[in-house]
Design an enzyme around this catalytic site. Structure first.
Site, short mmCIF file in Angstrom:
data_model
loop_
_atom_site.label_atom_id
_atom_site.label_comp_id
_atom_site.label_asym_id
_atom_site.label_seq_id
_atom_site.Cartn_x
_atom_site.Cartn_y
_atom_site.Cartn_z
N LYS A 79 0.86 -1.19 0.00
CA LYS A 79 0.00 0.00 0.00
C LYS A 79 0.90 1.24 0.00
O LYS A 79 1.94 1.25 0.67
CB LYS A 79 -0.88 -0.03 1.26
CG LYS A 79 -1.91 1.10 1.35
CD LYS A 79 -2.78 0.95 2.60
CE LYS A 79 -3.85 2.04 2.69
NZ LYS A 79 -4.70 1.90 3.89
N SER B 223 -9.76 2.15 3.07
CA SER B 223 -8.86 2.89 2.24
C SER B 223 -7.88 2.02 1.45
O SER B 223 -7.29 2.49 0.49
CB SER B 223 -8.06 3.88 3.09
OG SER B 223 -7.20 3.18 3.98
N SER C 164 -10.09 -0.29 7.17
CA SER C 164 -9.46 -0.10 5.86
C SER C 164 -8.78 -1.32 5.27
O SER C 164 -8.37 -1.30 4.11
CB SER C 164 -8.44 1.04 5.92
OG SER C 164 -9.10 2.27 5.96
#
Lengths: 95, 496
Positions: free
Chosen positions: B79, B154, B178
């Site tokens: 990420k 997210s 997330s």
């Protein structure tokens, strides 16, 4: 909970955010809605409840005050917007 | 052409160790997959091709030399919230669009030392603030199961990339759901560990008392392998817990006889914002399978859980407003053009560098922490957080794990909630309490429902555990995955 335009301007100033005049009204309405959601907290009486500061009640560790990293100024300043002679440059603060 | 993308990390690792495939071959295969497919998904912000191939080459040498760690040569995506030395780390923001990190996050370092090859950096909501991946400066990510719907957020880029098998696995972070919510929306397996289990050093901070990194993969056994590499004490994170890391793969096959599963009655409700009926049917089928495997289902109460969302929207914005004060346009990141004085430099760099959702949260946090409001907001929220966490402690005296849906509905359409922050916040209603309490939780795929987009979409079931019981969660998830094949299903468009 309804925030007025002037309050939003004050909050933006405290947060160091330059918010366009056209956007203030929509922020005022969004922030008011969020604060309405947050108001639900008041439904519960929390008198005497200890606030939780760490999820598993752990205490912050302290370490010896010794040097653990070497000087990497040039590398760190290579990603800065503006530097000169090892200094970060900003607009003139003192006349 | 071998279909390496249909192989789990567990399988790929065995193939690498046996010399059936080289890491360079595998890395090139996934880089090609990204190049050929990601224009549809937008799941990557940066593909670090050159670095990946040179890491892969080094891994092949280690594999040849023998005794290489289990993950050696396995390509993984990170990420874009994790700092990666020499590679852009944008956190999904214009503010960090030009930021080339001068160091590695501990998670990145740990995984590299475990032999993982980094394919690139995945798209995400700006500063991890969002539940749909629509707040990214780099544009929204699409859900591989239906390109009109969101992948969740997210960690939406990581979830979409794994779901479409553009990467065999990825890392994510979870502040209010997330990892679990996008894992549920994209039909993959995701784990948020106990707060403090994985180091936060080098992970761009959003809400420091809630943020936690974890694996996102195809299965529980893959997540166990990844967590083995990610977890561990780190002196550089003062909230990291000094506790031995067990072998998370060791107990995967333990039988579930006598397992006590708690079902919180507050989560199994259809009232306002509650669970969609089709989602409920799928969840109940999964619970029945657990019962048939010897588990006992017990109704429990988490009476303060309804306060999770309001409490979160005080704690998270308050901490974010403090954390994001470091972005000043002076030391790194975006700086506005021609600032007329120092204040103009600060306020315009921040006003132009941050997107609307980030600015909203900074303002909510600034307001909550401002003079005269601290007790009514932050202190009150921290008190309620204690009550929420006590609910879990009581529950774990009766049960081993708690199960519930991961989300009230399946993936929603792009744009459906982007104009209504509060509606967006409520999509995390089932995941937030876990972060407030700091306990570990997973989401695993348990079927499909047609709840939202008019198309059958993955349903995720959440499994929550007591502090540091990651191995138990992985065991419970793995045993289900031995009986079902939901986790091996691929979206039609990305099968080949």
């Amino acid at each position: 909970m309804s925030l007025e335009v002037d309050e939003v301007k004050k909050i933006a100033k405290l947060a160091c955010l330059n918010v366009a005049e056209d956007d203030i009204q929509s922020y005022a309405s969004n922030l008011s809605n969020i604060l309405d959601l947050v108001e639900q907290m008041n439904a519960v009486d929390t008198a005497g409840v200890t606030p939780m500061s760490h999820p598993i009640e752990a205490v912050q560790r302290l370490r010896e005050d010794i040097v653990t990293d070497f000087n990497r100024r040039d590398e760190f300043q290579a990603i800065a917007p503006l530097t000169e002679d090892g200094l970060y440059l900003v607009p003139k603060v003192i006349e | 052409m071998s279909m390496y993308h249909t192989r789990s990390v567990t399988e790929l690792s065995a193939m690498l160790q046996a010399g059936e495939v080289s890491s360079v071959e595998l890395t090139r295969y996934f880089l090609d997959r990204i190049n050929n497919n990601d224009d549809k998904l937008n799941s990557f912000i940066t593909v670090s091709e050159e670095m990946a191939l040179s890491q892969a080459k080094a891994c092949d040498e280690k594999l040849k030399a023998g005794n290489a760690p289990a993950l050696t040569g396995v390509p993984v995506a990170h990420k874009d919230i994790f700092c990666t030395h020499g590679v852009k780390t944008s956190c999904g923001s214009k503010m960090l669009d030009n930021f080339i990190s001068p160091y590695d996050a501990t998670v990145v370092k740990n995984m590299r030392e475990a032999g993982v090859v980094m394919l690139g950096k995945t798209n995400m909501d700006e500063f991890a603030m969002g539940s749909s991946n629509e707040t990214s400066y780099y544009g929204p990510v699409k859900n591989p199961w239906n390109l009109d719907t969101v992948p969740g957020g997210s960690s939406g880029g990581s979830a979409a990339a794994v779901s479409a098998r553009l990467a065999p696995a990825a890392t994510g972070t979870d502040t209010g759901g997330s990892i679990r919510q996008p894992a549920a929306f994209c039909g993959i397996t995701g784990l948020k560990p106990t707060y403090g289990r994985v180091s936060r050093f080098g992970m761009v901070a959003f809400a420091s008392s809630l943020d936690q990194a974890g694996p996102m993969g195809q299965s529980a056994s893959d997540c166990a392998l990844l967590l083995n590499a990610m977890a561990g004490f780190d002196e550089k994170d003062s909230t990291c817990i000094e506790k031995d890391v067990p072998d998370y793969s060791a107990d995967l096959d333990k039988p579930l006889n006598g397992l006590r599963i708690g079902l919180p009655k507050e989560y199994f409700t259809h009232s306002d914002g509650g669970m969609n009926a089709e989602v409920e049917t799928v969840i109940k089928t999964a619970l029945e399978l657990y019962r048939s495997m010897g588990a006992e289902l017990v109704e429990i109460e988490l009476p303060n859980s309804s306060l999770s969302v309001p409490v979160y929207y005080v704690v998270a914005p308050a901490e974010c407003s403090a954390n994001l004060s470091r972005f000043d346009g002076v030391r790194y990141g975006y700086r506005c053009e021609n600032p007329k004085d120092l204040n103009d430099l600060y306020t315009r760099s921040r006003g132009e560098g941050f997107g609307a959702e980030v600015q909203r949260r900074i303002m909510v946090g600034t307001y909550a922490l401002s003079s005269g409001y601290y007790d009514a907001y932050y202190l009150k929220a921290q008190q309620l957080r204690h009550l929420i966490s006590d609910d879990f402690k009581k529950a774990y005296q009766q049960v081993d794990v708690i199960m519930a849906p991961a989300t009230p509905e399946t993936a929603f359409n792009l744009g459906a909630k982007s104009d209504d922050p509060v509606a967006m916040y409520l999509s995390d209603i089932y995941t937030i309490a876990v972060n407030l309490a700091g306990i570990p939780a997973m989401s695993i795929p348990v079927g499909f429902a047609n709840s939202n987009s008019g198309k059958s979409m993955p349903v995720g079931m959440q499994i929550m555990g007591n502090y540091f019981k990651e191995a138990k969660l992985l065991n419970v998830a793995h045993m289900y995955q031995q009986q079902t094949d939901w986790h091996t299903r691929l979206p039609e468009e990305f099968k080949a």
